[in-house]
Each structure stands twice: as C-alpha cells, then as structure tokens.
Design a protein around this motif. Sequence first.
Motif, short mmCIF file in Angstrom:
data_model
loop_
_atom_site.label_atom_id
_atom_site.label_comp_id
_atom_site.label_asym_id
_atom_site.label_seq_id
_atom_site.Cartn_x
_atom_site.Cartn_y
_atom_site.Cartn_z
N PHE A 29 23.23 55.79 15.50
CA PHE A 29 23.90 54.51 15.23
C PHE A 29 23.91 54.14 13.74
CE2 PHE A 29 19.66 53.72 16.98
CZ PHE A 29 19.06 52.87 16.07
N SER A 30 22.92 54.61 12.97
CA SER A 30 22.95 54.30 11.53
C SER A 30 24.14 54.97 10.86
CB SER A 30 21.64 54.74 10.86
OG SER A 30 21.49 56.15 10.90
N LYS A 47 28.18 45.35 12.19
CA LYS A 47 28.97 45.52 13.42
C LYS A 47 30.32 46.14 13.05
CE LYS A 47 26.78 41.63 15.81
NZ LYS A 47 26.00 42.47 16.71
N THR A 48 30.34 47.44 12.89
CA THR A 48 31.55 48.14 12.46
C THR A 48 32.41 48.52 13.66
OG1 THR A 48 30.52 50.32 12.57
CG2 THR A 48 30.28 49.10 10.49
N GLY A 105 17.46 53.96 20.13
CA GLY A 105 18.77 53.51 20.61
C GLY A 105 18.64 52.39 21.62
N LEU A 106 17.70 52.53 22.53
CA LEU A 106 17.49 51.50 23.55
C LEU A 106 16.98 50.20 22.94
CD1 LEU A 106 15.98 53.90 26.19
CD2 LEU A 106 18.04 52.54 26.55
N GLU A 107 16.08 50.30 21.97
CA GLU A 107 15.49 49.12 21.35
C GLU A 107 16.49 48.36 20.48
OE1 GLU A 107 12.80 46.24 19.83
OE2 GLU A 107 12.68 47.54 21.60
N HIS A 108 17.30 49.09 19.71
CA HIS A 108 18.14 48.42 18.71
C HIS A 108 19.60 48.28 19.13
CE1 HIS A 108 14.67 48.62 16.14
NE2 HIS A 108 14.62 49.94 16.28
N MET A 109 20.05 49.12 20.08
CA MET A 109 21.44 49.03 20.53
C MET A 109 21.57 48.58 21.97
SD MET A 109 23.38 49.83 17.96
CE MET A 109 24.92 50.05 18.85
N GLY A 110 20.45 48.62 22.71
CA GLY A 110 20.50 48.21 24.10
C GLY A 110 21.06 49.28 25.02
N PHE A 144 32.52 54.43 18.96
CA PHE A 144 31.94 55.76 19.13
C PHE A 144 30.52 55.75 19.70
CE2 PHE A 144 35.13 56.80 15.76
CZ PHE A 144 35.82 57.78 16.45
N TYR A 145 29.85 54.58 19.79
CA TYR A 145 28.50 54.52 20.35
C TYR A 145 28.56 53.91 21.75
CZ TYR A 145 23.47 53.94 20.75
OH TYR A 145 22.16 54.06 21.17
N PRO A 146 27.80 54.43 22.71
CA PRO A 146 26.89 55.57 22.61
C PRO A 146 27.65 56.88 22.37
CG PRO A 146 26.49 54.31 24.62
CD PRO A 146 27.79 53.84 24.07
#
Length: 873
Positions: A461-462, A469-470, A500-505, A476-478
């Motif tokens: 994600f980085s 919030k691009t 990924g789970l912590e910061h993107m849910g 493209f994520y996930p």
Amino acid sequence: MRKQLEKVYDPKQVEDRTYQFWLDGGYFHAEVNPDKKPFTIVIPPPNVTGQLHMGHALDETLQDILIRWKRMQGYEALWMPGTDHAAIATEAKVVAALKEEGLTKEGLGREKFLERAWEWKEKYEGRIVSQLKKLGSSCDWERQRFTMDEGCSKAVQEVFLKLYDKGLIYRGERIINWCPHCKTSLSDAEVEYQEKAGSFWHIKYPLADGSGFLEVATTRPETMLGDTAVAVHPDDERYKALVGKNLILPLVDKEIPIVADEYVEMDFGTGVVKITPAHDPNDFEVGLRHNLPVINIFTEDAHIAEGWGKYSGMDRMEARRAIVADLEAGGYLLSTEDYSHNVGECYRCGETVEPRVSKQWFVKMEPLAKPAIDAVRQGETKFIPERFDKIYYHWLENIRDWCISRQIWWGHRIPAWYCDGCGEMIVAAEAPTSCPHCGGSHFTQDPDTLDTWFSSALWPFSTLGWPDKTPELDYFYPTDVLVTGYDIIFFWVVRMMFSGLEHMGKAPFHTVLIHGLVRDAQGRKMSKSLGNGIDPLEIIDEYGADALRFMLATGNSPGNDMRFSEEKVKASRNFANKIWNATRFILMNLSEEITAPGLPDALEIEDRWVLTKYNNLVKEVTDNLEKYELGLAVQKLYDFIWDILCDWYIELTKTRIQAGGDTARDAQKVLVTVMTGTLKLLHPFMPFITEEIWQALPNDCESIMVAPWPVYDEALNFAEEERDFERVMAVIKAVRIRRAEMNVPPSKKASLHIETKFGPVFERCAAFMQRLASASQVEVAPEQNIEGAVQVITDSARVFIPMDELIDKEKELARLEREKAGCEKEIKSFEGKLANENFVAKAPAHVVEAERAKLQKLRERYEKILESIAAMK
C-alpha cells in the motif's frame, strides 16, 4: 510488405529491440480505469546490494507469466516494481568499500556516510533494474519505487507514529538477538539456525553451606560469568528441599540462589539449569519472574567486558576454552559429552548470534497477529500450496514482540527525540522545539534506524500512495497475488499481512503463491561457498531469455524446489527454434491476400482435428493458469506445438499447399489462425520470440502483449472428427513403428491393406497414409486376409502389409511370438488381480470395471496376434 524472419533465430538480435518496442508503446503502464477490472502484483523488491540470481529469475518469471496473461485477458494489470534499501547488507557493502579506500564509517561521519550509501543505491539499483529488463519483466517502470523514497518514507513514519500512539510500539530493555559482526540487533526472523557439533559440560556448583553441590550441564560455559541463579522444577523431588538456598558460582566466587521455575525440564540433563538473564531469552523471562539481576558480560563485538579479570578482552571462544580449563583445574568440571544443537546465525553475514539484553524499540505482536491468523483461517487470503498455511500459523501463534531498531545508519531514522536537558523522550514527525517536561530547546534524535522489514511490510500500500488517499490506492488495493519463495514467509509475508489488515482494514492480497528454491543439477542449494551459483545473465547471453524462462516454468510446481540444468535450457532453445522454423514455413507459403487470422468456410478433417486440439488447449492452459499450475500449462503448450502443430499438422498441409488454389489458401488460413492463437497462449512464457513472430504473421493487434487472450469456442469442438482422424493417425504411427522395428528404410514403399469398420474415414485419408506411412497404395475394406503379410493392429483397424514388400518372414514371426508372450504375461497379471477377492471387494466399482475393460482389450489384441501368426504360417 510482409516482414520476413531471418533463417536462424538469434535472441541477441531480437530481445533488446523488442523490449524497447514495448517500452516505447507504453504497454507495461497501468492506469486507474473504471471500465476494467484491476489485477495487481507487487514485486518482492530486490536488494540494492547485488545482482540478479537464479532465485530472482524464477520469482520474476512466474510473476511476469501471471501479469502478461491477465493483461491479455483484459485486466488493467499493474506489476509494481521497486527495490529495497536492505539496511544491514547495504551498510556492510558500503563499509567494505570504504575500507578499501582506507576510510571508516565513523571517520566519515553519519552525513557523509549516508551520501556514499545513496551513491551506492543509485549505481546498484540501476544495475538490477536493467537485469530485470533483460529477463523480459513487464513491470510498470513509470511507477518504480524504493523503500526509502519520499513516499515510502512518509508511510513508514506514519505507521510508526500510529502504532506508538496505540501503545503497540514501545522502547524497553529486553533480550534480543545481537550480531557481533554487524553490531546491530536482529529480529527473530533474521536468525537462521544451523545444527552444529558442540559439547555438554557438566559443572559442579557447590552449595554455600558446604553440604554438597548441584550438577549443572551447559553448552555455553563462558556465559556462567553472568549467572545470577540456578533453577529447578518446583515438582522435582530431588531438589525441593534446596529451593531458596544459595550456591557458590565457580570461578566468580559469589553466592547465587536456587529458584523453582516450571520452565525447567525435569527429564533433560540433570534437571538443574543455570540462569543467565542477560544472555538467553528463556533465562531472561525466568529472571523477570524471580526479580534476578541482569549482568551483561559481553561487549558489542562479543568479547568479555571489563571487570572480569583474566577473561576481559577475550572473544567468546577464547573465553570458553580458558573457563573450561580453569573449571577442570579447580575440580569443578565433572564431565564433558558430545552434543549437537542448533546455533543461531546472522542471516546476512553468518556470524553466530549472541542473545543480549539491550534497550531497543519493539512492536507488540499479539494484537497484530490475531487478525492475520483469522484472515487466512477465514479464507480472505489463501496459500498455494495450502500446506504452507501451517508454517504461517505456527509462526504467528508463537510470535514474540518484534525488535525493530537497528544500530546502523542506513535506513529510516526512528522519529524519537531526547531532551538534552532532562532526557525526556518525544515521539513525533518533526523535531520538537520545546521540552514539555523541562522547557529545554535542545534535542538529540534517536541514532537507531528501523528494521528493513518494517518498511517492506508496507509495500503493497505504501507504493500506491498511502497514507494519502490516492486513486491508485483505491483502485489497485488490495493487490491480487503475491509470488514469493517459502524462505521468506516469516520475513515478509507475515508482516505484510498484519500491516495491511492494521492500516488498510483488508489483507494485502487474496493469494500467496509459494515457489521453491532453484537448486543445482545435483539438488544442492546454490551458494558462494559451494561455488555452484548460476548467473542468469550468462544463460540469457548464451541461450536467450525465453529459453531460460521456459526452462524455469517447465516442471515447476508450487512450493517445490527445482533443479537447474543447462541441458534443459538447451532443450528450451531448441523448442524456440522449432517454433521459428515452423513459422518460416508458413510465411514462405503464405498468400498475400491473407492479412489476418480467420478460418475458411470449408474445413477438411485434419483442419477440424487440429482446431479441436487447439480449442481444448485454450481451455486447459487457461484452467491451469487459474489454478497457478504454470508447469502443467507450459508442458501442454510444448506438447501441442511440437507434436500436434509442427510434427503433424504442418506435415499434413504440405500436399494441399503444394497443390495451390483454394485448397492451399484454406490450409494457410487454418495454419495462421492456429499459430497466432498458440503464440498468444505461449506469450506469457516466451515473450520475445512470440512478439517477433507475431509481427511477421498476419495479425489483428499492434503487439501480442495486448492481443486478446484466446477463449474456448464450442463451435470449434469437432469431437467426432477428432476421434476419427486419430484412428487414422494411430495406424500411421503403428505402421511407422513396425517398419522401424523391421529396419525398413522410408524410401521403400509398401502397400497397405486396411481392415476396418471405419472405412469412409480411412478412404478419405488415404493420401495422408500414402505420404506419411510410406505406402505405395492404400486399400480399405471391411475384411482383409492377405497370406504371408505383416500385420499391424490398432484399436480401430488391422493393417496387412505384404511381407515380400518389406522383410524376412522368419524375423516377423519371431517378433510376433515375442509380442504374443508379452500379451500373455499382461493377461495373466490382470486375471490374477481380478481373481483377488480383496481387490474386487475393496476397490471402487469404477476401478474394478476399468481393470476388466483393460483385460478385455488385451484378450482381443491377443486374438489378433494369434490370427497374424496363423496367417504367416
């Protein structure tokens, strides 16, 4: 004017030019496109310390196959490229380079050293990217990232601050893994364990009251200088009465207590364990429970610290020898036994790791591990092969807090500042201007940097712009598939999952495709010490990238190691040459009016046969790719191209092409359609040669890269004609085999008299049999009986070849007798199996029926052999 192919395929003349054509066309670039489904792969970022090795070549080839396939299927396919700063490894390389110049890191200073590190990065990043391009990697180079670029650094800082504010990052004094060579802490995942021969020393620890002694066994007698207790199990009847008493620590001559702790295994060794809290992770935990002193006896480079008399300044091994000698001289050494045990080594330099108490930064793992476990258990992310989820679970369920600070300069600096006046610590994105505790205005930033894996954990994600919030992040994520080796599940996969789970849910990918290692031809792991490493660039230079890629894909199955073989690469090159020569035949005989793939109105039986085979190939290859069975897919392509298309269909069309007119054009149309479709299926595996051929053949797209992926077409399913034609092929093959067994030269023609109930098919294909089975004439009838003829038997026909047109009658009779004996043996085996009551009772009904059917066919064949023998007598 139609492009002509050179007489011989030369990858050196094709690959660089073709890759530039793709770059110029922007075919690798992906954009946010609401009209398309996204498909995303993030590259496991190679380190900026070295060059492409065979493991990289396998990893990138598998990713490129998937991304090219999905791109052709119409997805907006993004393969995100980038490189990793590889903190410890890069710093070591730069330090070594400085040493050659007579310079040191410390003498240069932090700022100047980092300038040199960035210069190193620019040089070696460019090198490894160029090597990836040589392999044919279709990454979106316009989006190339680096773990220490501005965007990734912003993400790292954001994550650190968020986790710190949640109480998930803390600074504390705990036992860590320390590399005396790299002079930095390591995480548990950065320690590799090797079984090594050692010793178990049994040492006498006298009771302070003079009433006796306890026998302590240890593999590391040098650490006894830091002992602060010995422990026994609370239920061990041998020692219950001694708990609470003191012992005299040999050589040090100080009293230490005997404590009771369930950590001790009563049935291991003597049941008495020395406790050295500063130099063993388990001892550290025992020390916390019993409030024991923590005494660090080692310097950063694993020498005995000052204050230990004659031992001060000795390295670990020297101190061990001296202490053992002194124990023996003092009457404390009871015995020594050989003992093999696992020894932790630094994954970068191979130095034996030293457990050491140190003040470091840690991430609390238990709250982060649970969602990562649940994501796989609930199917949000799956491992292929599935067996690797057990390793994943085991690691996360037994994980300890993650030590994230490193005592090196190259990396992301920890965003913590200390007040020069009072020592107050402030964690913030920017340096503070005023101390909230004392009001001071002078601060020093924490000198440590973050573990490399802290930044690469954020890679999915980085690289897409987070924490901003691009549009790319939203689209493209996930990501879809992570392709990686099983050796970095702990290093990378686990950390990306919980991050990924912590910061993107959301989990960062739905599939983790695990591949094995590339070993040498003898099955050994490639290593510098063995000198058995293979440079993929040398292989590409000699055989071409397509040959290497095809070899790496062939026989590859998820999770399993594979062996590199130059012979297999040569075979892959020969396969490329086969396709090239087949295309040259098509082009040399191609009418100018054929400008695009397309089928004629009238199809001959051989056309329907090859189209059915091709159509089934489309379905099977696509199904294999959907299941990540890349090795199976490529094998089916090889078999179809070499056997079906080149060795059969092209041969079958030669007579029609030579005849000219409409029949020639019809054959040419089928050839072009099947060849272009097959090239599309092959393109993800062998991109360069397929593009070069595509540009020469009539096609309907500017690049094969963006040509639509073939789909199964029910209209091309001519199953009945396929079966009919394969009956004819079976006869041709059988006649060829029989002639070869009898050493009949191809130039010697002989008539074929065919007895079959499929007369119309064989009559229709008589011309093929004449040409491909060296027949002077072909006669088809429901019944044949030619005295003194050689007989060839297939499932659909019996072929009589007049003996006097071929060979010696006695030799043929002898051959038939051998065939009869072999058939009798097989019949006896099947009859025995079916007479076994256990087999018939326990085997599934369909298996038993299949065995009976095989036996019936054997009996029919046996009867025909007997008839053949009788006919010749």
